[in-house]
Design an enzyme around this catalytic site. Structure first.
Site, PDB file in Angstrom:
ATOM      1  N   GLU A   1       0.761  34.662 -54.402  1.00  0.00           N
ATOM      2  CA  GLU A   1       1.586  33.619 -54.643  1.00  0.00           C
ATOM      3  C   GLU A   1       3.075  33.988 -54.894  1.00  0.00           C
ATOM      4  O   GLU A   1       3.461  34.631 -55.289  1.00  0.00           O
ATOM      5  CB  GLU A   1       0.955  33.232 -56.576  1.00  0.00           C
ATOM      6  CG  GLU A   1      -0.167  33.162 -56.503  1.00  0.00           C
ATOM      7  CD  GLU A   1      -0.250  32.869 -57.989  1.00  0.00           C
ATOM      8  OE1 GLU A   1       1.032  32.425 -58.915  1.00  0.00           O
ATOM      9  OE2 GLU A   1      -0.983  33.765 -58.543  1.00  0.00           O
TER      10      GLU A   1
ATOM     11  N   ARG B   1      -3.823  27.579 -52.021  1.00  0.00           N
ATOM     12  CA  ARG B   1      -2.909  26.351 -52.158  1.00  0.00           C
ATOM     13  C   ARG B   1      -1.363  25.929 -52.108  1.00  0.00           C
ATOM     14  O   ARG B   1      -0.546  26.861 -52.044  1.00  0.00           O
ATOM     15  CB  ARG B   1      -3.515  26.439 -52.920  1.00  0.00           C
ATOM     16  CG  ARG B   1      -2.891  25.842 -55.033  1.00  0.00           C
ATOM     17  CD  ARG B   1      -2.956  26.351 -55.871  1.00  0.00           C
ATOM     18  NE  ARG B   1      -3.262  25.760 -57.724  1.00  0.00           N
ATOM     19  CZ  ARG B   1      -2.452  26.132 -58.642  1.00  0.00           C
ATOM     20  NH1 ARG B   1      -2.758  27.259 -58.617  1.00  0.00           N
ATOM     21  NH2 ARG B   1      -1.552  25.669 -59.298  1.00  0.00           N
TER      22      ARG B   1
ATOM     23  N   ASP C   1       5.598  24.487 -58.489  1.00  0.00           N
ATOM     24  CA  ASP C   1       6.138  24.649 -59.587  1.00  0.00           C
ATOM     25  C   ASP C   1       6.746  24.043 -60.398  1.00  0.00           C
ATOM     26  O   ASP C   1       7.839  24.007 -60.189  1.00  0.00           O
ATOM     27  CB  ASP C   1       5.548  26.385 -59.220  1.00  0.00           C
ATOM     28  CG  ASP C   1       5.744  26.810 -60.094  1.00  0.00           C
ATOM     29  OD1 ASP C   1       4.991  26.457 -61.419  1.00  0.00           O
ATOM     30  OD2 ASP C   1       5.146  27.971 -60.560  1.00  0.00           O
TER      31      ASP C   1
ATOM     32  N   THR D   1      -1.717  31.945 -51.434  1.00  0.00           N
ATOM     33  CA  THR D   1      -2.744  32.467 -50.210  1.00  0.00           C
ATOM     34  C   THR D   1      -4.387  32.550 -50.616  1.00  0.00           C
ATOM     35  O   THR D   1      -4.691  32.542 -51.929  1.00  0.00           O
ATOM     36  CB  THR D   1      -2.504  33.925 -49.296  1.00  0.00           C
ATOM     37  OG1 THR D   1      -3.039  34.890 -50.989  1.00  0.00           O
ATOM     38  CG2 THR D   1      -1.075  34.311 -49.398  1.00  0.00           C
TER      39      THR D   1
ATOM     40  N   TRP E   1     -10.575  26.564 -56.796  1.00  0.00           N
ATOM     41  CA  TRP E   1     -10.981  28.125 -55.970  1.00  0.00           C
ATOM     42  C   TRP E   1     -12.551  28.810 -56.304  1.00  0.00           C
ATOM     43  O   TRP E   1     -13.163  28.765 -55.189  1.00  0.00           O
ATOM     44  CB  TRP E   1     -10.860  29.073 -56.984  1.00  0.00           C
ATOM     45  CG  TRP E   1      -8.515  29.354 -56.817  1.00  0.00           C
ATOM     46  CD1 TRP E   1      -7.808  28.865 -58.403  1.00  0.00           C
ATOM     47  CD2 TRP E   1      -7.833  29.738 -55.375  1.00  0.00           C
ATOM     48  NE1 TRP E   1      -6.422  29.077 -57.207  1.00  0.00           N
ATOM     49  CE2 TRP E   1      -6.850  29.519 -55.976  1.00  0.00           C
ATOM     50  CE3 TRP E   1      -8.542  30.548 -54.604  1.00  0.00           C
ATOM     51  CZ2 TRP E   1      -5.544  29.654 -54.985  1.00  0.00           C
ATOM     52  CZ3 TRP E   1      -7.297  30.777 -53.106  1.00  0.00           C
ATOM     53  CH2 TRP E   1      -5.712  30.092 -53.645  1.00  0.00           C
TER      54      TRP E   1
END
Length: 496
Positions: A9, A53, A57, A66, A422
């Site tokens: 991420e 995704r 944030d 990823t 996910w």
């Protein structure tokens, strides 16, 4: 576990610089950046057809996670694809801003610290067996991660403070870690986060969440970062004796090590010894070589990882950073800054060199300093541009991400409301047929195919919409076609 599932991420720094007017604050710029995402997914937190995704944030930081990968080159390509996706959004945001009277340039930086000293992360996720003893894992892994900055730090110029002049540090992230192990992420910033969300069968898998790493621009640095960590994890899982390097104070140690490019600074262990970062890394490298010799290479890049690991430690120990100046981020950046300083006769704390430090992380494929170095052969490549472009639209073919991507693309093509994360795959009109895909290495799922078949002849429909042709067109703006709202005008031609 022969095939390790890994993901990364990345939080990006965001800044808008106006022309004659003052630039927009980050929160306003972020809203412009994510406007196409909101149009496409009606949320600032979406999964996209390459299986990854994309979300906004805390602190107005755009973030890209990823898809799950089991090959290092797929992971690197997917991570690089995130840079192109963010760049695509930035180009569109600049056009929208200009139309609204906010002309200027939007900068997206793949780094870990801004000009005000705020830090943002690059988080690694490794799927490990549930049977792995966490106490043993943390005892061995903490010293490795504290010293891994020699291998994978992004490097930075540290301003003069506390009587010490401006100097180089291995890591951008090291000075912003506050605990060794914790369940918090922003409040405490631990090296290892204990939040256990495997996004898989929790009876079989555990997620190891590492949040100490720097964001990397160099593909070879990424290869060493993920490859060396995977080797250490495999040895832990196999019960291989790795020696006792448990540190007395991991947080004090990570700061000490970061600020000493000679690699000779010593830090105390719990048993009263003092060790250097090179000591720890050399011991783990030696054990990794023996492990591979005994058990064989588990992927095609193992030899390259071991060679680069050894060469990096040699460069630190000898002070000859030319050995890695095309392969390891901190050394690539250091050489570049020193070249600029030498030409201009500048001290290390010169504002111009701080700009160079930041420009190194600019994801703009033409303007970004690292990409310029890459084009000039001063940074080693592992994946080519075509592979990166494909990764903006195609998920990794050997993991569950391929199923997620197929589900998203097909549901989107038919204009069918859907929900994805996910694990979950659901068509809103068929809630009782929602699928939970808990095997991250699954690439076939008859239930998913059956569900999609109920939408009709999707192959003919996809061909009619010409999705495959659009996905293959060159340039990152090909991905914008996937974001485009029905009946909206097409995006401008690629600007690169």
């Amino acid at each position: 576990m022969d095939r390790r599932v890994v993901g990364v991420e990345t939080e990006f720094g965001l800044a808008h610089r106006g022309g004659e007017r003052r630039g927009l604050p980050p929160e306003e710029a972020a809203r412009y950046l994510f406007r196409p995402v909101l149009d496409w997914g009606r949320s600032s937190n979406v999964f996209i057809p390459n299986g990854s995704r994309l979300y906004l944030d805390v602190g107005s930081h755009p973030e890209y996670a990823t898809a799950e990968c089991d090959r290092l080159t797929d992971l690197i390509a997917s991570d690089r694809a995130g840079e192109l996706i963010m760049h695509d959004l930035a180009l569109r945001a600049e056009q929208t801003m200009a139309a609204d009277g906010y002309a200027g340039t939007l900068y997206l930086l793949k780094n870990n610290i801004d000009s005000q000293g705020n830090s943002y992360g690059s988080h690694e996720n490794y799927l490990i067996p549930r049977t792995t003893h966490f106490r043993r894992l943390s005892t061995i892994l903490l010293p490795f991660l504290v010293t891994r900055q020699l291998l994978a730090g992004a490097g930075r110029i540290v301003p003069a403070a506390d009587g010490r002049g401006a100097h180089w540090a291995f890591s951008q992230r090291a000075d912003h870690m506050w605990e060794g192990i914790s369940s918090a992420t922003t409040r405490a910033r631990p090296i290892i986060n204990t939040r256990d969300e495997p996004h898989a069968d929790a009876g079989v898998h555990r997620r190891l969440h590492v949040i100490v790493g720097d964001s990397n621009m160099s593909e070879t640095t990424q290869l060493l970062r993920f490859g060396s960590t995977d080797l250490v994890l495999r040895m832990i899982e196999a019960g291989v004796p790795l020696g006792d390097f448990e540190l007395e104070d991991p947080i004090a140690a990570i700061r000490t090590i970061s600020h000493d490019l000679t690699g000779t600074a010593t830090v105390p262990t719990r048993d009263g010894r003092r060790v250097t970062a090179v000591d720890v890394q050399s011991a783990l490298l030696d054990r990794s070589r023996r492990f591979v010799a005994e058990h064989g290479a588990h992927h095609e890049h193992v030899d390259a990882v071991l060679e680069l690991w050894e060469r990096t430690l040699q460069a630190v120990s000898s002070g000859d950073h030319t050995l890695i100046e095309a392969d390891i981020d901190w050394a690539i950046k250091k050489r570049t800054v020193e070249d600029v300083a030498a030409r201009g006769g500048l001290p290390l704390d010169a504002p111009r060199l701080t700009q160079v430090d930041m420009a190194y992380h600019d994801v703009h494929p033409e303007r970004g300093l690292f990409r310029m170095l890459e084009r000039r052969g001063r940074a080693t490549r592992l994946v080519d541009d075509d592979a990166v472009r494909r990764a903006t639209v195609d998920p990794p073919a050997t993991t569950r991400a391929s199923l997620r991507g197929r589900f998203l693309s097909t549901a989107r093509a038919f204009g069918v409301e859907h929900q994805v994360d996910w694990v979950q795959h659901k068509l809103v009109e068929r809630p009782l047929e929602a699928l939970m895909l808990k095997d991250p290495l699954a690439v076939e799922e008859p239930r998913l195919e059956s569900l999609l078949d109920k939408l009709g002849d999707r192959a003919a429909r996809l061909q009619e919409l010409d999705i495959e042709q659009r996905a293959a067109q060159p340039g990152p703006l090909a991905l914008s076609e996937r974001y485009r709202v029905r009946d909206a005008p097409p995006p401008d031609p690629p600007l690169i």
